[in-house]
Each structure stands twice: as C-alpha cells, then as structure tokens.
Scaffold this active site. Structure first.
Site, PDB file in Angstrom:
ATOM      1  N   LYS A   1       0.843  -1.198   0.000  1.00 24.68           N
ATOM      2  CA  LYS A   1       0.000   0.000   0.000  1.00 24.68           C
ATOM      3  C   LYS A   1       0.877   1.246   0.000  1.00 24.68           C
ATOM      4  O   LYS A   1       1.867   1.322   0.752  1.00 24.68           O
ATOM      5  CB  LYS A   1      -0.919  -0.017   1.224  1.00 24.68           C
ATOM      6  CG  LYS A   1      -1.951   1.098   1.266  1.00 24.68           C
ATOM      7  CD  LYS A   1      -2.849   0.939   2.504  1.00 24.68           C
ATOM      8  CE  LYS A   1      -3.913   2.025   2.584  1.00 24.68           C
ATOM      9  NZ  LYS A   1      -4.778   1.876   3.782  1.00 24.68           N
TER      10      LYS A   1
ATOM     11  N   SER B   1      -9.654   2.102   2.883  1.00 23.74           N
ATOM     12  CA  SER B   1      -8.845   2.863   1.953  1.00 23.74           C
ATOM     13  C   SER B   1      -7.884   2.024   1.128  1.00 23.74           C
ATOM     14  O   SER B   1      -7.345   2.484   0.126  1.00 23.74           O
ATOM     15  CB  SER B   1      -8.041   3.909   2.727  1.00 23.74           C
ATOM     16  OG  SER B   1      -7.135   3.282   3.635  1.00 23.74           O
TER      17      SER B   1
ATOM     18  N   SER C   1      -9.638  -0.329   7.067  1.00 23.72           N
ATOM     19  CA  SER C   1      -9.093  -0.189   5.707  1.00 23.72           C
ATOM     20  C   SER C   1      -8.369  -1.415   5.176  1.00 23.72           C
ATOM     21  O   SER C   1      -7.998  -1.449   4.003  1.00 23.72           O
ATOM     22  CB  SER C   1      -8.151   1.018   5.636  1.00 23.72           C
ATOM     23  OG  SER C   1      -8.875   2.213   5.760  1.00 23.72           O
TER      24      SER C   1
END
Length: 491
Positions: free
Chosen positions: A80, A155, A179
């Site tokens: 990420k 997210s 997330s």
C-alpha cells in the site's frame, strides 16, 4: 503449464525453495499479469519492474549458493502506498506528495526485503487513507475484480484488488477504521488488522496515530498468517510498538485448518446483527455461524452496548489526529510547492500548496478535526469521544471475560457501484460501521470470506483480545476449511 499467478504464497515459496521454479519466473509471471489486467483494475500506482526482478534474482542466487530461505522467500508482494519505500515513489494517493521518493524504507518494507519477498510496487488507496472505496485517490479509483463497475473497498482497495485480480499473492495494507478488513470483505480476500503496536508504524505516513495499524492481506488465511509473522514484532523506532514476540499466528492457522473448534467459545455481537446490514450479507453470516457451530464452537450472543457510538466517536478522534499529523505537509520541506514566485509570503505558499495538494475528503476531515480540537470545543467533542472510546474498550474487556473471540459481518453491505456514495459522506462512512470498534479498542481482527450475496463476496469478522492475534487466525482458518475460498469471474 501451471499458472503461477493462481498459486498460494505457500505453494510459490515451496516451488522456489526446491528449485522447481525460480523467483524470477514467479515475479515475471505476476508482472505480466499486471500488464494484462491492471489497466482495467488500477490496483497499482507504481510498478517497480526493475527493482522486483533484481530482488528476485538475489533470492535465486541465495538459493543456488545453498542458503536457507525464509518461508516466503521469492514470493511477490504489493505494498500500500502509505509505507515509505527507499527510492520508490510514495504518494499516499495524494497530489501533495506526487513524485516523492523517500530516502528510507519503513520497518514493514525492511522486514519484507529481509524475508526475501519481492516487492512488485505500490498500490492505490484513498488519499491519506481517508475513505472506504478507493474513490478518493488523487490518481483515480481502483475497481473491484468481481465487477469493475464496483468499488474494491477502502482505503486499501488497491492492495485487496491486486489479490483478487491475481496480480499479487500477498499485499500489505493499513487499518485505521477498517481499511484492511473492509476491502478484504468486498473483494473475497483475507485482511487482518494486528493488535495495535504489534506491527511497526515507523515509515507509515500517519493519518491517525492512535489507530493506524499496518497488516497483511492475502487470498487465504495461512498466507496472511505467514505474512503477519514476517512483518510483526517489536520495533524500537516506534514508541507505540509492543515489546513482545508475535503470537504464534502461523501455528494457529494450521491448527484451525484442521476444522476443529472444540472448546472455542464465540460471541455474536448483537448490535451488529440487527438493522443496518443487507439481507444477503446477514444470510451469508448466519450460514457461517452455523458452520462454525458444526466445527465444535460454542456460539452465544454478546451485547456490546457502546459499539453503536463507535462511528461518531471515531469521526472525531481520527480527524483530530489527522489535522495535527497533516500539518507537516506545508510545501516547504518535501512534496508539492505552489505559488513560490518570490512575491508571496510563506503563509501564502503554504495555503496555496494545501489548496492544490489536498483532495476534498482530506480537507473535510482536517476541518472537522481542527474544529474539534479548537479552544472551547475540545472537551465537548474530542474529550467526549475519548470517553466513549473508554466505554467501548470496557465492552470488549467484559465480552472477552465470557468468550474467546467475537464475530460479526465485516461490513453491512457488499461492494457498491462506483460513484454511488461519494455525494453522501455519511453513507460512505457506514461502510466501516462494524470494523471501527476494534480500532478504538486496539485489539486484532480479521475478515475472512464467508459467502456470496447476489454474486458478490461477503466477509465475516473475527475480533480477539489484544495480543491474542493467534485466536482470530485459528477461527478464520477453521471457517475457511468449511466454506472454502471464492474466485472472482475472469477479467
């Protein structure tokens, strides 16, 4: 010929270790897959082709030299874009850091490299991890491989979508309010939030420092546990890091895979099984609860009355911390700089930079947080929210005196269409209704696929006491042994 992109991380590591295939071949197969499908999925913001192949060659050289390799050596991983990576762009999904190449690796990335995993690149995310759909990325939305007209969660939608699209066998996410788990649920993958402090935040670009938790994402529970083992553990560079070893998450996953939960007592959170969840989600959840009972688990209902206040408390605490953390993005030291023509004051340059660099959701949360921390309102908003956080923690403590772990649906609904909720922030925030309490408490939680609703994945969430991460892996692996894994339609 075996399609290497369809194999588990465990299987890939085994093939590399025995020399049946090479790390370079495994890496190239995944790079080719990214090249074939990522234009439709947009899971990646940056693909580090040269760096990945160089890392893979190093693993092959070590194996050829007779070195003993780690359990995930040669396995590709997607990271990420919230974790710093030396010399590789780290944008956090924001224009304000466009093109920034950090001079150092985060602890998580350091440990991935030391374990011999191969970093493929950086995955898309909601800007500064603020969002539940990966539509708030400054670089465009990621799409769900199950249906490219739908969101992949957020997210960390890029990390989850990369798994579901077979672009990577493993990925790293971060979980501030869900997330990791919520994208896992809506993409049919596994996402685990470790105990807060069980994984290092050093090099994680901060959103909410008392909540942010990096963690593993995978297509099955054992792979997630192995990745958790690699990235977890104490880090003296993180003041909130717990000075204790990682619980035996791998052993627990292997134990759970036997399908025996005799002696395990699970509590169904009553506040999360009433109104609010889609009927299809609840049907899949109930079927999974029955499956867990057939595996020997004792199922009881547990009331956690203050969980219903977690959402409003979170949306005071997290924005308050973000308004402080994001003050460092000022156009002075790194990243975007707007309006510096020699005729403007520093304050004007900072204002113009932030106006251009931050997206609407980030601005919204900064304003909420700044207001909540302001003189005259601190006690009424931020202070009250922290009191609610204490009550939620007490609910968990009381519950874990009665059961080994708590279970609930991961998210109230399946993946919704892109654009369906962007005009209504509250409806977007509801995606994290069931995941937020664990972040406020600090304990571990995992989402594991448990069924389908109208052809879209549903996740079951398992919540455990702090530093009892192994418990959630045992239950998750047992459920997986019963219901199996879920494969999206071919892209």
């Amino acid at each position: 010929m075996t399609d290497l992109t369809k194999l588990s991380a465990v299987d890939l590591a085994g093939l590399v270790a025995t020399g049946e295939t090479s790390a370079v071949e495994v890496t190239q197969a995944h790079l080719d897959r990214i090249g074939a499908v990522d234009e439709r999925v947009h899971a990646f913001l940056h693909v580090d082709t040269e760096g990945a192949l160089a890392a893979a060659r190093a693993v092959d050289e070590r194996r050829a030299a007779g070195e003993e390799l780690g359990p995930l050596a040669g396995v590709p991983v997607a990271v990420k874009d919230v974790l710093t990576t030396k010399g590789v762009p780290t944008t956090v999904g924001s224009k304000i850091l466009e093109g920034w190449r950090p001079p150092y690796d985060s602890t998580i990335v350091e440990r991935l490299r030391a374990a011999g995993t191969v970093m493929l690149g950086k995955t898309n995310m909601d800007e500064f991890a603020m969002g539940s759909s990966t539509e708030y990325s400054a670089y465009g939305p990621t799409r769900n491989p199950w249906d490219t007209d739908r969101i992949p969660g957020g997210s960390g939608g890029g990390s989850a979508a990369a798994l579901a699209a077979y672009e990577a066998p493993l990925s790293i996410g971060s979980d501030t309010g869900g997330s990791i788990r919520q994208p896992g649920a809506v993409t049919g993958t596994v996402g685990a939030k470790p105990t807060y402090g069980g994984t290092s935040r050093y090099g994680l670009v901060a959103f909410s420092s008392s909540l942010d938790t990096p963690g593993p994402c995978a297509r099955n529970v054992l792979d997630a546990a192995l990745l958790h083992q690699v990235i977890g553990g104490h880090d003296p560079r993180d003041s909130t890091s717990i000075p204790a070893p990682v619980p035996d998450v791998v052993g627990a996953a292997r134990l759970g895979a036997s399908g025996d939960l005799t002696g395990v007592k699970l509590g169904v959170v009553t506040e999360f099984t009433g109104e609010g969840a889609e009927p299809g989600v609840m049907a899949a959840f109930r079927e999974s609860v029955e499956a867990l009972a057939k595996l020997g688990a004792e199922i009881v209902e547990i009331s956690c009355p203050h969980f219903r206040y977690a959402l409003p408390a979170y949306y005071l605490i997290a924005p308050s911390e973000c308004s402080s953390n994001l003050a460092r993005f000022d156009g002075v030291r790194f990243g975007l700089r707007v309006g510096d023509d020699g005729n403007r004051s520093l304050e004007e340059v900072m204002s113009l930079t932030r106006e251009a660099g931050f997206g609407p959701e980030v601005k919204r949360r900064i304003m909420i947080g700044t207001y909540a921390l302001s003189s005259g309102y601190y006690d009424a908003y931020y202070g009250q929210a922290q009191k609610v956080r204490t009550l939620i923690t007490r609910d968990f403590t009381t519950a874990f005196e009665q059961v080994d772990a708590l279970i609930s649906p991961t998210t109230p609904f399946v993946a919704f269409p892109i654009g369906a909720r962007t005009s209504d922030p509250y409806q977007m925030y509801l995606a994290d209704l069931f995941t937020i309490p664990t972040n406020l408490y600090g304990g571990p939680a995992i989402s594991v696929p448990c069924g389908l609703s109208d052809g879209l994945p549903v996740g079951l969430q398992i919540m455990a006491p702090t530093m009892a991460d192994d418990r959630m892996y045992r239950v998750a692996a047992a459920l997986e042994s019963s219901v199996g894994t879920f494969t999206p339609p071919a892209l």
